[in-house]
Design an enzyme around this catalytic site. Structure first.
Site, mmCIF file in Angstrom:
data_model
loop_
_atom_site.group_PDB
_atom_site.id
_atom_site.type_symbol
_atom_site.label_atom_id
_atom_site.label_comp_id
_atom_site.label_asym_id
_atom_site.label_seq_id
_atom_site.Cartn_x
_atom_site.Cartn_y
_atom_site.Cartn_z
ATOM 1 N N ALA A 41 -0.571 13.980 15.317
ATOM 2 C CA ALA A 41 0.680 13.228 15.449
ATOM 3 C C ALA A 41 1.744 14.106 16.083
ATOM 4 O O ALA A 41 1.757 15.328 15.898
ATOM 5 C CB ALA A 41 1.155 12.729 14.083
ATOM 6 N N TYR A 99 -6.246 -16.278 5.465
ATOM 7 C CA TYR A 99 -5.818 -17.574 4.951
ATOM 8 C C TYR A 99 -4.405 -17.377 4.389
ATOM 9 O O TYR A 99 -4.188 -17.334 3.190
ATOM 10 C CB TYR A 99 -6.798 -18.083 3.887
ATOM 11 C CG TYR A 99 -8.186 -18.287 4.440
ATOM 12 C CD1 TYR A 99 -8.564 -19.490 5.030
ATOM 13 C CD2 TYR A 99 -9.110 -17.252 4.414
ATOM 14 C CE1 TYR A 99 -9.832 -19.669 5.562
ATOM 15 C CE2 TYR A 99 -10.376 -17.415 4.949
ATOM 16 C CZ TYR A 99 -10.733 -18.625 5.522
ATOM 17 O OH TYR A 99 -11.995 -18.785 6.056
ATOM 18 N N ASN A 116 2.873 -1.261 13.277
ATOM 19 C CA ASN A 116 1.756 -2.026 12.716
ATOM 20 C C ASN A 116 1.442 -3.287 13.520
ATOM 21 O O ASN A 116 1.404 -4.399 12.989
ATOM 22 C CB ASN A 116 2.069 -2.416 11.259
ATOM 23 C CG ASN A 116 1.167 -1.714 10.265
ATOM 24 O OD1 ASN A 116 0.020 -1.403 10.572
ATOM 25 N ND2 ASN A 116 1.689 -1.463 9.089
ATOM 26 N N GLY A 140 -6.891 1.689 5.768
ATOM 27 C CA GLY A 140 -5.785 2.130 4.931
ATOM 28 C C GLY A 140 -5.156 3.448 5.312
ATOM 29 O O GLY A 140 -4.184 3.879 4.683
ATOM 30 N N ALA A 141 -5.682 4.116 6.343
ATOM 31 C CA ALA A 141 -5.186 5.449 6.671
ATOM 32 C C ALA A 141 -3.755 5.425 7.196
ATOM 33 O O ALA A 141 -2.968 6.324 6.899
ATOM 34 C CB ALA A 141 -6.106 6.108 7.695
ATOM 35 N N ASP A 160 -1.253 3.342 6.486
ATOM 36 C CA ASP A 160 -0.299 3.166 5.395
ATOM 37 C C ASP A 160 -0.191 4.445 4.569
ATOM 38 O O ASP A 160 0.904 4.841 4.151
ATOM 39 C CB ASP A 160 -0.737 2.016 4.489
ATOM 40 C CG ASP A 160 -0.891 0.705 5.245
ATOM 41 O OD1 ASP A 160 -0.180 0.510 6.248
ATOM 42 O OD2 ASP A 160 -1.736 -0.115 4.837
ATOM 43 N N ASN A 188 0.831 -1.206 0.000
ATOM 44 C CA ASN A 188 0.000 0.000 0.000
ATOM 45 C C ASN A 188 0.864 1.254 0.000
ATOM 46 O O ASN A 188 0.588 2.229 -0.704
ATOM 47 C CB ASN A 188 -0.916 0.021 1.228
ATOM 48 C CG ASN A 188 -2.102 -0.915 1.099
ATOM 49 O OD1 ASN A 188 -2.376 -1.460 0.032
ATOM 50 N ND2 ASN A 188 -2.801 -1.114 2.201
ATOM 51 N N LYS A 192 1.569 8.487 16.336
ATOM 52 C CA LYS A 192 0.232 8.817 15.813
ATOM 53 C C LYS A 192 -0.769 8.782 16.959
ATOM 54 O O LYS A 192 -0.843 7.793 17.687
ATOM 55 C CB LYS A 192 -0.146 7.832 14.713
ATOM 56 C CG LYS A 192 0.785 7.892 13.507
ATOM 57 C CD LYS A 192 0.452 6.849 12.461
ATOM 58 C CE LYS A 192 0.779 5.446 12.942
ATOM 59 N NZ LYS A 192 0.525 4.414 11.905
ATOM 60 N N ARG A 193 -1.548 9.854 17.090
ATOM 61 C CA ARG A 193 -2.424 10.016 18.246
ATOM 62 C C ARG A 193 -3.892 10.079 17.857
ATOM 63 O O ARG A 193 -4.703 10.726 18.517
ATOM 64 C CB ARG A 193 -2.007 11.266 19.018
ATOM 65 C CG ARG A 193 -0.522 11.266 19.414
ATOM 66 C CD ARG A 193 -0.112 12.528 20.141
ATOM 67 N NE ARG A 193 -0.869 12.673 21.358
ATOM 68 C CZ ARG A 193 -1.171 13.857 21.914
ATOM 69 N NH1 ARG A 193 -0.808 14.978 21.310
ATOM 70 N NH2 ARG A 193 -1.855 13.898 23.026
#
Length: 399
Positions: free
Chosen positions: A243, A120, A180, A320-321, A323, A51, A237-238
């Protein structure tokens, strides 16, 4: 600010960022609800590191993705889709014996109690990545190597690979590491505390306050910095608060860091511009420093602290935010922008993803993003971004 990778002599064709990690084919629900109740799914691609590579390529950077996929149709789809974003996938290896990973998820936010993800990926081609079977010449070819803690959770071999890549070595690129933390991936007695060790070996680290507390029992930005004093740049990141960035000043490196880490960064060509490191490139940086106690430190280490508020966003899909934020911050880092603007570009890239249904989207045009990132504090605080805001002809609300 330290952490700006130097340009190579062949700036026209050189890779800027190499991203390593597993990508999977993701099946997105046709409607909200439990996985058991969703009647059909649409096919997409998912993977934190790919991403980031796709977002950077879409923003005009030369990005590469390194991984392993199965010699199957899903592997074909992944490589073709990621290549379609302009990412170099020439170093992706195909495994004839192991499959490409897939997963299904619900439409809700990952943080929500009702969110479901069915992976999977056990025994997937990417799960056997190790120091013995990935092309190091490709991994170390960029100005930045971007890694994620997700890879470390996949297997002992993957963890060994990340340990090796975050270890000091002559000529290594700037190493970016997004913690992550994914609790569901840590099995067989493995402990996410190893993520702390990996982060300590990186030059630039992204971590959320919530995941630091969950993984390490550390609460608050200052406490996270105390647990992670080694990285030249730490981005905490808060959530809705924004941030906070801790960046090492050039004069405050300890003797041990000079011998163990700074030597390798110098050989890698990492630029240390004192004006950029000090974070004094804009008046807003100075105000943020005053507000957050910038300039304080312990022992011989001094940090410049820059706090940047988050944007108000009309969220379409909360995925996705993280990434996208990393991609925006890295993009601005590659361009040598001030700390405040790096964070703002991270927020803008995240807002672009939050206002569309999927994990990936076209970022705002560079001139459009630069104009928004350059707003004064008052105008930045009044921004409200909704679907379609990335178009240059779209009016951006400031109420």
């Amino acid at each position: 600010m330290s952490g700006t990778p130097a340009r190579t002599t062949d700036a026209v064709t050189a890779t800027e960022v190499v991203c390593l990690g597993e990508s999977m084919v993701t099946f997105l629900p046709s409607q909200p609800g439990r996985l058991a109740d969703v009647p059909s799914f649409g096919r997409g691609i998912g993977g934190a590191e790919s991403n980031v590579a796709c977002a950077l390529a879409a923003a005009g950077h030369r990005a590469a993705w390194v991984s392993r996929v199965g010699a199957d149709g899903f592997g074909d789809h992944l490589v073709e889709a990621i290549t379609g974003y302009g990412v170099d996938t020439s170093a992706v290896r195909r495994d004839p014996e192991r499959p490409t990973g897939i997963y299904f998820r619900t439409a809700t936010d990952r943080a929500a109690d009702v969110h479901e993800v069915a992976y999977y990926r056990a025994g997937s081609a990417a799960s056997v990545m190790s120091p013995d079977n990935v092309p190091y010449e490709a991994l170390l070819a960029g100005r930045v190597l971007h890694l994620s803690g997700i890879t470390a959770a996949l297997s002992a071999d993957c963890l060994a690979l990340l340990r090796d890549l975050t270890a000091p070595r002559p000529g290594r690129p700037l190493v970016s590491f997004d913690v992550n933390h994914r609790p569901g991936l840590w099995r067989d007695g493995a402990r996410p505390a190893v993520l702390l060790d990996l982060a300590r070996g990186a030059d630039l680290v992204f971590v959320g306050e919530d995941e630091a507390e969950e993984a390490w029992g550390v609460r608050g930005a200052e406490a996270i910095r105390a647990a992670l004093p080694e990285p030249e740049v730490l981005v905490v990141k808060r959530g809705a608060e924004g941030a906070t960035v801790f960046s090492r000043t050039a004069s405050s490196r300890t003797a041990s860091s000079r011998t163990a880490a700074a030597d390798s960064r110098t050989e890698a060509g990492v630029r240390t511009d004192s004006r950029t490191e000090s974070g004094t490139g804009t008046r807003a940086d100075s105000r943020a420093e005053a507000d957050t106690g910038t300039g304080t430190g312990t022992g011989t280490r001094t940090d410049v602290v820059t706090a940047v508020p988050a944007l108000r966003v009309d969220v379409v899909a909360p995925v996705g935010a993280g990434d996208a934020f990393a991609a925006g911050f890295l993009s601005a880092t590659l361009r040598g922008l001030p700390v405040r603007d790096r964070v703002r570009h991270g927020h803008l890239m995240a807002a672009a993803v939050l206002t569309v249904p999927g994990d990936l989207t076209d970022p705002p045009a560079r001139a459009h993003a630069d104009a928004l990132a350059a707003l004064d504090d008052g105008a930045w605080g009044r921004l409200r971004l909704g679907p379609g805001w990335t178009g240059e002809d779209q009016e951006v609300r400031t109420t």
